[in-house]
Motif scaffolding. Structure first.
Motif, PDB file in Angstrom:
ATOM      1  N   TYR A  14     -11.086  18.204 -36.343  1.00  0.00           N
ATOM      2  CA  TYR A  14     -11.314  18.374 -35.004  1.00  0.00           C
ATOM      3  C   TYR A  14     -12.367  17.033 -34.573  1.00  0.00           C
ATOM      4  CZ  TYR A  14     -16.273  19.790 -36.445  1.00  0.00           C
ATOM      5  OH  TYR A  14     -17.513  19.804 -36.939  1.00  0.00           O
ATOM      6  N   MET A  15     -12.585  16.823 -33.048  1.00  0.00           N
ATOM      7  CA  MET A  15     -13.035  15.868 -32.912  1.00  0.00           C
ATOM      8  C   MET A  15     -14.120  16.251 -31.460  1.00  0.00           C
ATOM      9  SD  MET A  15     -13.340  12.304 -32.217  1.00  0.00           S
ATOM     10  CE  MET A  15     -11.753  11.731 -32.894  1.00  0.00           C
ATOM     11  N   GLY A  16     -15.340  15.992 -31.610  1.00  0.00           N
ATOM     12  CA  GLY A  16     -16.161  15.956 -30.778  1.00  0.00           C
ATOM     13  C   GLY A  16     -16.554  14.873 -29.936  1.00  0.00           C
ATOM     14  N   TYR A  17     -16.277  14.843 -28.519  1.00  0.00           N
ATOM     15  CA  TYR A  17     -16.719  13.531 -28.107  1.00  0.00           C
ATOM     16  C   TYR A  17     -17.273  13.743 -26.703  1.00  0.00           C
ATOM     17  CZ  TYR A  17     -12.494  14.524 -25.277  1.00  0.00           C
ATOM     18  OH  TYR A  17     -11.215  15.505 -24.418  1.00  0.00           O
ATOM     19  N   ILE A  18     -18.322  12.674 -26.351  1.00  0.00           N
ATOM     20  CA  ILE A  18     -18.710  12.815 -24.666  1.00  0.00           C
ATOM     21  C   ILE A  18     -17.770  12.006 -23.879  1.00  0.00           C
ATOM     22  CG2 ILE A  18     -20.731  12.123 -23.534  1.00  0.00           C
ATOM     23  CD1 ILE A  18     -22.490  12.746 -25.745  1.00  0.00           C
ATOM     24  N   ARG A  19     -17.345  12.558 -22.898  1.00  0.00           N
ATOM     25  CA  ARG A  19     -16.707  12.008 -21.609  1.00  0.00           C
ATOM     26  C   ARG A  19     -17.585  11.609 -20.547  1.00  0.00           C
ATOM     27  NH1 ARG A  19     -11.315  12.309 -19.497  1.00  0.00           N
ATOM     28  NH2 ARG A  19     -11.375  11.979 -17.519  1.00  0.00           N
ATOM     29  N   ASN A  20     -17.724  10.440 -20.245  1.00  0.00           N
ATOM     30  CA  ASN A  20     -18.563   9.880 -19.000  1.00  0.00           C
ATOM     31  C   ASN A  20     -17.639   9.419 -18.022  1.00  0.00           C
ATOM     32  OD1 ASN A  20     -17.660   7.400 -20.132  1.00  0.00           O
ATOM     33  ND2 ASN A  20     -19.458   6.650 -20.044  1.00  0.00           N
TER      34      ASN A  20
END
Length: 447
Positions: free
Chosen positions: A207-213
């Motif tokens: 799984y991948m956690g990421y911040i989208r800006n």
């Protein structure tokens, strides 16, 4: 199984150090280090065995005693690259003793060598496939971020050049079976991922956690999660928190950390308005999430968080109090309510109108984070380059990655305490140059 970064050098030689053969036969698992030599900027990899008693059985870790790692004997190094142009190593390792090293050659690009438990293969060029005909593979200057899944597939994550239409560097993924030298075609994970952190779930999925800006018609700025199905395809992105303020984040100070234990998953990240640390938890391996909250404890300023999985299915969260001039660390743990076994919560259904951005599925938490407690009083310097390694029933925490000294400790599940940290720093005389070599830029992985 996990991969941990080695840091940049200008020129070097990729090499490997293993422990003595009779020690390797006693245990299937060792700890591998990527090591950069100074002043020659050569890179080496070494192995530390677990502590063994006379019968070859493992000695359990317990707090307050000197680490058995202090008694380790190192073997001579073996040169892998033989080029003098190697840098930025990555190491992927499996419990079946297969390991694979990757590094950047300043002339040829991404190179790999495979260790089959006995010998290393000759280096092979393995460029990440281009995403467009005019993208030159030799222009790649940084190796991808890599992690191994439960089926021994290497997942390599990398940012593509900025898209002319959005200005965003999309996050892509390629796959390679451990021990082979062929990448799959690239798959786009997110058109915008300012920072990201992949991890392995209990069932072997990634799984991948990421911040989208970046704001688009279908996705708002915010914190998202994706996870694999069968290790190959990816489920749709699940939003954990959305806010237009995430457009203002930059690297640094943006960060995100994730960890999974059983069905529990927790994520911490930088909140964009005040720069505080937010968190959210999942009790169904990342499908639904609790309402995001801020890590708070009276009189402290939480910073530099790290989430770690405990072997018994709980999670630990460690963070630094930025309000103090000396190193002040706090620790918390997350248990499900009742017996301590995570129970699936009731999901609040969310219905989206076709063509509208997805919104978070909010769940009621079934467990709570404990009150913060101080740990490791007396540390002169707070951990930097901090990460963890989970190997079945053993949890290792280390810091100092990228320096000449790594501090390594282990969790004792019996006493629920950390083992006394052991400092690792190495030097030797190079057999070819006959010069004294001090190792620098250390990093860890499991093998």
């Amino acid at each position: 199984m996990s991969l941990h970064r080695c840091f940049d050098i200008q020129r070097g030689v990729i090499s490997y150090i293993q422990i003595k053969d009779h020690i390797l036969r006693l245990t299937n698992i060792a700890i591998l280090l990527c090591l950069i030599f100074v002043p020659f900027a050569s890179l080496r990899a070494s192995a530390i065995p677990r502590s063994l008693n006379a019968s070859g059985k493992e000695i359990p870790f317990y707090s307050g005693r000197q680490s058995p790692l202090a008694q380790v004997t190192w073997s001579p190094p073996v040169n892998l690259s033989r080029s003098g142009a190697a840098s930025q190593p990555r190491l992927v390792a499996s419990l079946n003793r297969t390991s694979q090293a990757f590094w950047m050659d300043s002339f040829d690009g991404l190179v790999t060598s495979v260790y089959n438990g006995s010998v290393w293969s000759l280096p092979v060029l393995v460029p990440i496939l281009p995403t467009s005909p005019n993208q030159n593979t030799t222009a790649q200057t940084t190796p991808p971020e890599m992690i191994l899944d439960g089926q021994e597939r290497i997942h390599a994550f990398w940012h593509a050049p900025p898209d002319p239409a959005t200005g965003q560097p999309a996050l892509n993924e390629n796959l390679m079976l451990l021990g082979t030298t062929t990448w799959s075609a690239p798959v786009r994970i997110a058109e915008s991922a300012l920072v990201y952190d992949p991890a392995e779930l209990a069932d072997g999925e990634i799984y991948m956690g990421y911040i989208r800006n970046y704001k688009s018609l279908l996705f708002e700025p915010g914190v998202y999660v994706r996870k694999t199905v069968g290790g190959v395809t990816w489920q749709s992105a699940v939003p954990v928190q959305n806010s237009i303020y995430y457009r203002n984040l930059a690297v640094p100070p943006a960060l995100i950390t994730t960890a999974s234990a059983g069905s529990l998953v927790s994520m911490t990240w930088t909140e964009p308005r005040l720069g505080m640390i937010n968190f959210a938890d999942s009790y169904d391996q990342g499908t639904s999430w609790t309402e995001p909250k801020t890590i708070e404890f009276s009189g402290t300023i939480p910073s530099n968080p790290l989430v770690l999985p405990l072997p018994e299915g709980r999670l630990l969260r460690i963070w630094q109090d930025a309000s103090q001039t000396n190193c002040t660390l706090y620790q918390q743990n997350l248990d499900a309510a009742g017996s301590g076994v995570p129970q699936p919560p009731a999901v609040t259904p969310t219905t989206n109108v076709a063509g509208t951005p997805p919104v978070p599925n909010v769940v009621v938490p079934t467990g709570e984070w404990s009150q913060p407690v101080r740990i490791f009083d007396g540390l002169q310097t707070c951990p930097t380059g901090s990460d963890y390694i989970l190997d079945g029933g053993d949890l290792y925490w280390y810091w100092g990655e990228g320096t000449s000294t790594i501090n390594l400790t282990a969790w004792d599940s019996t006493s629920s305490q950390w083992y006394e940290p052991h400092s690792i720093n190495l030097n030797f005389e190079d057999a070819e140059t006959r010069r004294f070599v001090q190792l620098d830029e250390l990093s860890l992985a499991i093998a």
